[in-house]
Enzyme design. Sequence first.
Site, mmCIF file in Angstrom:
data_model
loop_
_atom_site.group_PDB
_atom_site.id
_atom_site.type_symbol
_atom_site.label_atom_id
_atom_site.label_comp_id
_atom_site.label_asym_id
_atom_site.label_seq_id
_atom_site.Cartn_x
_atom_site.Cartn_y
_atom_site.Cartn_z
ATOM 1 N N PHE A 1 -2.804 0.118 -8.076
ATOM 2 C CA PHE A 1 -1.932 1.233 -7.727
ATOM 3 C C PHE A 1 -0.790 1.380 -8.722
ATOM 4 O O PHE A 1 -0.462 2.492 -9.139
ATOM 5 C CB PHE A 1 -1.385 1.048 -6.309
ATOM 6 C CG PHE A 1 -0.750 2.287 -5.758
ATOM 7 C CD1 PHE A 1 -1.519 3.391 -5.438
ATOM 8 C CD2 PHE A 1 0.624 2.370 -5.570
ATOM 9 C CE1 PHE A 1 -0.943 4.555 -4.938
ATOM 10 C CE2 PHE A 1 1.213 3.523 -5.064
ATOM 11 C CZ PHE A 1 0.426 4.621 -4.752
ATOM 12 N N ARG B 1 2.621 -9.769 -14.396
ATOM 13 C CA ARG B 1 2.669 -11.175 -14.825
ATOM 14 C C ARG B 1 1.566 -11.491 -15.820
ATOM 15 O O ARG B 1 1.724 -12.348 -16.686
ATOM 16 C CB ARG B 1 2.572 -12.094 -13.600
ATOM 17 C CG ARG B 1 3.827 -12.090 -12.733
ATOM 18 C CD ARG B 1 3.785 -13.197 -11.692
ATOM 19 N NE ARG B 1 5.050 -13.312 -10.984
ATOM 20 C CZ ARG B 1 5.363 -12.645 -9.887
ATOM 21 N NH1 ARG B 1 4.476 -11.799 -9.361
ATOM 22 N NH2 ARG B 1 6.532 -12.798 -9.299
ATOM 23 N N GLY C 1 1.873 7.312 1.421
ATOM 24 C CA GLY C 1 1.034 8.438 1.803
ATOM 25 C C GLY C 1 -0.413 8.231 1.412
ATOM 26 O O GLY C 1 -0.784 7.206 0.828
ATOM 27 N N ALA D 1 -5.843 4.603 -5.797
ATOM 28 C CA ALA D 1 -5.441 4.425 -7.199
ATOM 29 C C ALA D 1 -6.355 5.181 -8.152
ATOM 30 O O ALA D 1 -5.892 5.828 -9.098
ATOM 31 C CB ALA D 1 -5.422 2.934 -7.538
ATOM 32 N N LYS E 1 -1.147 1.990 9.555
ATOM 33 C CA LYS E 1 -2.479 2.583 9.371
ATOM 34 C C LYS E 1 -3.440 1.570 8.761
ATOM 35 O O LYS E 1 -4.658 1.646 8.982
ATOM 36 C CB LYS E 1 -2.388 3.853 8.525
ATOM 37 C CG LYS E 1 -1.826 3.662 7.112
ATOM 38 C CD LYS E 1 -2.883 3.292 6.105
ATOM 39 C CE LYS E 1 -2.258 2.951 4.758
ATOM 40 N NZ LYS E 1 -3.274 2.565 3.749
ATOM 41 N N ASP F 1 -2.472 9.357 5.949
ATOM 42 C CA ASP F 1 -2.922 8.082 5.391
ATOM 43 C C ASP F 1 -3.930 7.402 6.320
ATOM 44 O O ASP F 1 -4.872 6.743 5.874
ATOM 45 C CB ASP F 1 -1.712 7.170 5.167
ATOM 46 C CG ASP F 1 -1.874 6.284 3.949
ATOM 47 O OD1 ASP F 1 -2.971 6.260 3.366
ATOM 48 O OD2 ASP F 1 -0.905 5.587 3.588
ATOM 49 N N THR G 1 -7.739 6.163 5.149
ATOM 50 C CA THR G 1 -8.107 4.753 5.081
ATOM 51 C C THR G 1 -9.087 4.324 6.158
ATOM 52 O O THR G 1 -9.615 3.214 6.091
ATOM 53 C CB THR G 1 -6.856 3.855 5.163
ATOM 54 O OG1 THR G 1 -6.113 4.198 6.322
ATOM 55 C CG2 THR G 1 -5.983 4.023 3.948
ATOM 56 N N ARG H 1 -9.339 -0.896 0.909
ATOM 57 C CA ARG H 1 -9.553 -2.338 0.992
ATOM 58 C C ARG H 1 -9.498 -2.825 2.440
ATOM 59 O O ARG H 1 -10.254 -3.707 2.844
ATOM 60 C CB ARG H 1 -8.504 -3.065 0.159
ATOM 61 C CG ARG H 1 -8.621 -2.820 -1.337
ATOM 62 C CD ARG H 1 -7.427 -3.335 -2.090
ATOM 63 N NE ARG H 1 -6.207 -2.622 -1.690
ATOM 64 C CZ ARG H 1 -5.014 -2.837 -2.226
ATOM 65 N NH1 ARG H 1 -4.868 -3.747 -3.154
ATOM 66 N NH2 ARG H 1 -3.970 -2.153 -1.828
ATOM 67 N N ASN H 2 -8.598 -2.247 3.221
ATOM 68 C CA ASN H 2 -8.478 -2.662 4.617
ATOM 69 C C ASN H 2 -9.717 -2.267 5.411
ATOM 70 O O ASN H 2 -10.201 -3.040 6.244
ATOM 71 C CB ASN H 2 -7.217 -2.044 5.228
ATOM 72 C CG ASN H 2 -5.951 -2.612 4.623
ATOM 73 O OD1 ASN H 2 -5.496 -3.682 4.990
ATOM 74 N ND2 ASN H 2 -5.381 -1.906 3.653
ATOM 75 N N GLU I 1 -3.351 -5.887 2.946
ATOM 76 C CA GLU I 1 -2.035 -5.895 3.580
ATOM 77 C C GLU I 1 -2.129 -5.797 5.102
ATOM 78 O O GLU I 1 -1.283 -6.319 5.826
ATOM 79 C CB GLU I 1 -1.185 -4.739 3.042
ATOM 80 C CG GLU I 1 -0.727 -4.907 1.607
ATOM 81 C CD GLU I 1 0.419 -5.910 1.479
ATOM 82 O OE1 GLU I 1 0.673 -6.688 2.414
ATOM 83 O OE2 GLU I 1 1.060 -5.916 0.408
#
Length: 314
Positions: A13, A32, A124, A128, A179, A232, A236, A243-244, A264
């Site tokens: 993202f 990183r 929102g 990505a 969400k 959102d 999702t 991913r969720n 998350e």
Amino acid sequence: MTADISILGAGAFGTALAVALSVNGPVTLWGRETGWGRENPRLPGVTLPEGVEVTDRLDRALAPVMLLAIPAQSLGAFLRDHAADLDGRALVSCAKGIDLSTGRSPARLIAEAFPGAIPAVLTGPSFAADIARGLPTALTLACADADAGHRLQHALATPALRLYRTTDVTGAELGGALKNVIAIAAGAAIGAGFGDSARAAIVTRGFAEMTRLATAMGAEADTLSGLSGLGDLILTTTSDQSRNYRFGLALGRGETFDPSVTVEGAATARAVAALAPRVGVEMPISTQVAHLAEGHLGVKQAVETLLARPLKEE
């Protein structure tokens, strides 16, 4: 190259935001690990334009406006570790979640780390890959200070990235965080073979849960009906790009999910399970997702628990 905007966090993202915002001017992307050159393996098929400088040195990424594309569970420690560098800058959180150790939202973490700051939130319905490809996307920019929000809105909008402004930071953040929990439940229902009707019920009742908790914590109900909540949620709970949702599918199928992928919603579900009783709100779906994510019960047991709840009005 001097950039007025930088993105901290070179995940999919954060990288996509750097690509999108570079149409307005130079952007710095900090991470990183940045030895991958001009194509981030977390966002395959997307080549970074010349207007994006990639660095692993935070001192090269300091800018007046800094977007924090750092996972919610890592944000608190990052803010503490780099307080001297970040103080006095416009900080915009792009994380969707609730910190498990403190129960704080990203904006609250920013406000506590920098008492004089006016934190903003970019959230929102968005993936990505869509943002990086320049596909039309609408997001919510939440900032309690209307003037600061107006300035950020103009600084961060692009021809393909349309931003709608709100001062309801609590509602925008909770919509984006909760969400993810419902997306896990929806994926688990499909993965277990319960069908689209079951998913529709989960999404609808899940939205009711989201609204109950958010309004109990001071949010405006209308915010939950907007992009950062319902918009959102629809995205999702219906797409394999989430991913969720994919994590939920794996749970429903009894499969192992890639541990390197950030989910998350799993941590947020656990945070919600602890938070909801303190504010006097029932969150049955979120509670079952927390049990699922922790491995305390299976999908069929979770559904049986929900179906055994007392009958009531909608």
